[in-house]
Structure formats: structure tokens, C-alpha cells
Motif scaffolding. Sequence first.
Motif, PDB file in Angstrom:
ATOM      1  N   ARG A 178       0.825  -1.215   0.000  1.00 51.81           N
ATOM      2  CA  ARG A 178       0.000   0.000   0.000  1.00 51.81           C
ATOM      3  C   ARG A 178       0.850   1.253   0.000  1.00 51.81           C
ATOM      4  N   TYR A 179       1.915   1.235   0.787  1.00 48.37           N
ATOM      5  CA  TYR A 179       2.789   2.403   0.845  1.00 48.37           C
ATOM      6  C   TYR A 179       3.467   2.646  -0.501  1.00 48.37           C
ATOM      7  N   PHE A 180       4.026   1.586  -1.072  1.00 55.01           N
ATOM      8  CA  PHE A 180       4.717   1.738  -2.350  1.00 55.01           C
ATOM      9  C   PHE A 180       3.738   2.166  -3.451  1.00 55.01           C
ATOM     10  N   ALA A 181       2.500   1.685  -3.385  1.00 54.90           N
ATOM     11  CA  ALA A 181       1.512   2.056  -4.394  1.00 54.90           C
ATOM     12  C   ALA A 181       1.142   3.532  -4.293  1.00 54.90           C
ATOM     13  N   ALA A 182       1.268   4.112  -3.110  1.00 56.67           N
ATOM     14  CA  ALA A 182       0.892   5.513  -2.903  1.00 56.67           C
ATOM     15  C   ALA A 182       2.023   6.487  -3.222  1.00 56.67           C
ATOM     16  N   LYS A 183       3.192   5.977  -3.572  1.00 58.14           N
ATOM     17  CA  LYS A 183       4.344   6.851  -3.791  1.00 58.14           C
ATOM     18  C   LYS A 183       4.062   7.948  -4.809  1.00 58.14           C
ATOM     19  N   PHE A 184       3.446   7.599  -5.927  1.00 59.17           N
ATOM     20  CA  PHE A 184       3.186   8.572  -6.987  1.00 59.17           C
ATOM     21  C   PHE A 184       2.357   9.737  -6.454  1.00 59.17           C
ATOM     22  N   TRP A 185       1.278   9.446  -5.726  1.00 61.39           N
ATOM     23  CA  TRP A 185       0.387  10.499  -5.243  1.00 61.39           C
ATOM     24  C   TRP A 185       0.993  11.293  -4.101  1.00 61.39           C
ATOM     25  N   ILE A 186       1.784  10.632  -3.270  1.00 61.28           N
ATOM     26  CA  ILE A 186       2.476  11.350  -2.193  1.00 61.28           C
ATOM     27  C   ILE A 186       3.441  12.375  -2.789  1.00 61.28           C
ATOM     28  N   ASP A 187       4.219  11.946  -3.777  1.00 59.72           N
ATOM     29  CA  ASP A 187       5.166  12.856  -4.424  1.00 59.72           C
ATOM     30  C   ASP A 187       4.457  14.030  -5.095  1.00 59.72           C
ATOM     31  N   ARG A 188       3.374  13.732  -5.819  1.00 61.24           N
ATOM     32  CA  ARG A 188       2.667  14.790  -6.539  1.00 61.24           C
ATOM     33  C   ARG A 188       2.020  15.790  -5.569  1.00 61.24           C
ATOM     34  N   ALA A 189       1.396  15.292  -4.508  1.00 60.97           N
ATOM     35  CA  ALA A 189       0.769  16.185  -3.523  1.00 60.97           C
ATOM     36  C   ALA A 189       1.805  17.066  -2.843  1.00 60.97           C
ATOM     37  N   ALA A 190       2.924  16.475  -2.449  1.00 55.17           N
ATOM     38  CA  ALA A 190       3.986  17.252  -1.822  1.00 55.17           C
ATOM     39  C   ALA A 190       4.545  18.289  -2.787  1.00 55.17           C
ATOM     40  N   SER A 191       4.683  17.914  -4.050  1.00 52.56           N
ATOM     41  CA  SER A 191       5.208  18.833  -5.057  1.00 52.56           C
ATOM     42  C   SER A 191       4.314  20.059  -5.217  1.00 52.56           C
ATOM     43  N   LEU A 192       3.005  19.843  -5.301  1.00 53.03           N
ATOM     44  CA  LEU A 192       2.076  20.965  -5.460  1.00 53.03           C
ATOM     45  C   LEU A 192       2.078  21.867  -4.230  1.00 53.03           C
ATOM     46  N   ALA A 193       2.137  21.262  -3.047  1.00 54.34           N
ATOM     47  CA  ALA A 193       2.157  22.059  -1.815  1.00 54.34           C
ATOM     48  C   ALA A 193       3.422  22.902  -1.736  1.00 54.34           C
ATOM     49  N   MET A 194       4.573  22.309  -2.058  1.00 54.05           N
ATOM     50  CA  MET A 194       5.830  23.042  -2.006  1.00 54.05           C
ATOM     51  C   MET A 194       5.861  24.159  -3.052  1.00 54.05           C
ATOM     52  N   ALA A 195       5.337  23.878  -4.238  1.00 49.51           N
ATOM     53  CA  ALA A 195       5.313  24.900  -5.290  1.00 49.51           C
ATOM     54  C   ALA A 195       4.450  26.086  -4.875  1.00 49.51           C
ATOM     55  N   ALA A 196       3.299  25.812  -4.280  1.00 49.80           N
ATOM     56  CA  ALA A 196       2.417  26.892  -3.828  1.00 49.80           C
ATOM     57  C   ALA A 196       3.096  27.753  -2.771  1.00 49.80           C
ATOM     58  N   LEU A 197       3.764  27.110  -1.824  1.00 49.99           N
ATOM     59  CA  LEU A 197       4.474  27.868  -0.795  1.00 49.99           C
ATOM     60  C   LEU A 197       5.620  28.685  -1.394  1.00 49.99           C
ATOM     61  N   GLY A 198       6.322  28.095  -2.355  1.00 50.40           N
ATOM     62  CA  GLY A 198       7.409  28.818  -3.001  1.00 50.40           C
ATOM     63  C   GLY A 198       6.944  30.052  -3.727  1.00 50.40           C
ATOM     64  N   ILE A 199       5.854  29.933  -4.460  1.00 50.74           N
ATOM     65  CA  ILE A 199       5.308  31.085  -5.190  1.00 50.74           C
ATOM     66  C   ILE A 199       4.859  32.168  -4.225  1.00 50.74           C
ATOM     67  N   LEU A 200       4.167  31.786  -3.166  1.00 52.28           N
ATOM     68  CA  LEU A 200       3.731  32.760  -2.174  1.00 52.28           C
ATOM     69  C   LEU A 200       4.919  33.481  -1.541  1.00 52.28           C
ATOM     70  N   LEU A 201       5.974  32.734  -1.287  1.00 50.81           N
ATOM     71  CA  LEU A 201       7.160  33.311  -0.654  1.00 50.81           C
ATOM     72  C   LEU A 201       7.805  34.338  -1.578  1.00 50.81           C
ATOM     73  N   ILE A 202       7.790  34.102  -2.872  1.00 49.60           N
ATOM     74  CA  ILE A 202       8.419  35.022  -3.835  1.00 49.60           C
ATOM     75  C   ILE A 202       7.576  36.280  -4.055  1.00 49.60           C
ATOM     76  N   VAL A 203       6.254  36.115  -4.200  1.00 54.96           N
ATOM     77  CA  VAL A 203       5.418  37.248  -4.593  1.00 54.96           C
ATOM     78  C   VAL A 203       4.971  38.122  -3.419  1.00 54.96           C
ATOM     79  N   LYS A 204       4.978  37.583  -2.191  1.00 51.23           N
ATOM     80  CA  LYS A 204       4.545  38.360  -1.034  1.00 51.23           C
ATOM     81  C   LYS A 204       5.749  38.998  -0.365  1.00 51.23           C
ATOM     82  N   HIS A 205       5.781  40.333  -0.365  1.00 45.29           N
ATOM     83  CA  HIS A 205       6.909  41.063   0.259  1.00 45.29           C
ATOM     84  C   HIS A 205       6.406  41.846   1.453  1.00 45.29           C
TER      85      HIS A 205
END
Length: 199
Positions: free
Chosen positions: A172-199
Amino acid sequence: MTVEQVIALVSALSLAILTPGPSIIATIQTALAHGRERALPYALGLACGASLWCVFALLGLAVVFRLHPGWFAALKVFGGFYLLWFAWRLWAASSRPLPPAASGSRGFFGGIALNLSNPKPALFYAALILSVFPAAMSGRQQATLYAICLATELFWYALVAVLMSTAAMRARYFAAKFWIDRAASLAMAALGILLIVKH
């Protein structure tokens, strides 16, 4: 420190912890090979070692901002681009095989040593803290933040060690790897964009 900020911090940190990497894979392999008695102390050591980078990030940020207030915006932008890079690597790795587990002693102090041997979490913590808590924090707020991060690290590493002690969870864990990676990627990207554009 608002409830929304705490939720954002815990959510992003949880996704990062659960993204398959050397430390979490070492926890899984230890649990599968040696059972809960050896895996749990090792996992708790990994969590404590990872949380120490939070302390280093907090202390470093406090000193830098006190001595050079003008560097705050530059560090925020740098942290934002780091989070975007981190997100891109997670996205690209989502369809690849799991990385090999990190090796080393499997005891509590072995877990601490393993996570302290990799300084990348310090930059991750610095970028995450800046994105979620852009204002300067008091010593009490920093202590609270560390306690939240430590609790999050302990919870997830311990849970993985306990759950993966049962071989039935492996598939079950190995099967979820794809979705775990994708969810983490989207969350990190959103935080990164917010960090850059908000001064």
C-alpha cells in the motif's frame, strides 16, 4: 501565530516527511527487516535529528534578520525558489523507483546522526518557516514552532515505523508513492510562489 499558519506548517512538513527519501525508506526497511522493537527507536532518532535542523534554521534566521534587516526580502525570494526547485524534483521523481535507503546504525542515536549528516533540511526549514511565518518571531514563538515541528516529525516517523512493521502495509505504501510525491510537489510549489510574490 494563527491556526491557519499552524495548519499550513504541519501540512507542508507532513508531506515532505512522507515523500519517499533515504530516511523514510531506511525506517521502512528497518521495520520490515527487524520489526517494531528496532525500527521505533531508530525512527524517533530520525525525527529528533530532523527537528534539530529546525532549531538551526530558527537561530540562523534570528541572527541574520537582527544584523541585516535588508536581507529579509532576498532570503525570502531565495527560499521561494528553493521550494520551487524542491517541488520540481518531487514531481519528476514521482514516477521513478524509490531511492535506496540510507545506511548506518539503526539505533536512536544512529537515526539522529543520519539526519544530521544531511544539511538540506536546514534550508528546507528556513524556506518553509519564512513562507508560513514571514514576520519576525519572539523566542516564545520560536519555541512553540519548534515544538510543533518536533511533534510532527515524531508522529510521522513513529507511525511509519509501527505501520510498516506489518508486511501487509508495504504494498500500500509503495503504491501511494506517486500520489504522495505529486501532492507534496504541489504544496511546495504553492508555498514557493507565495514566498516570492509576497513582500
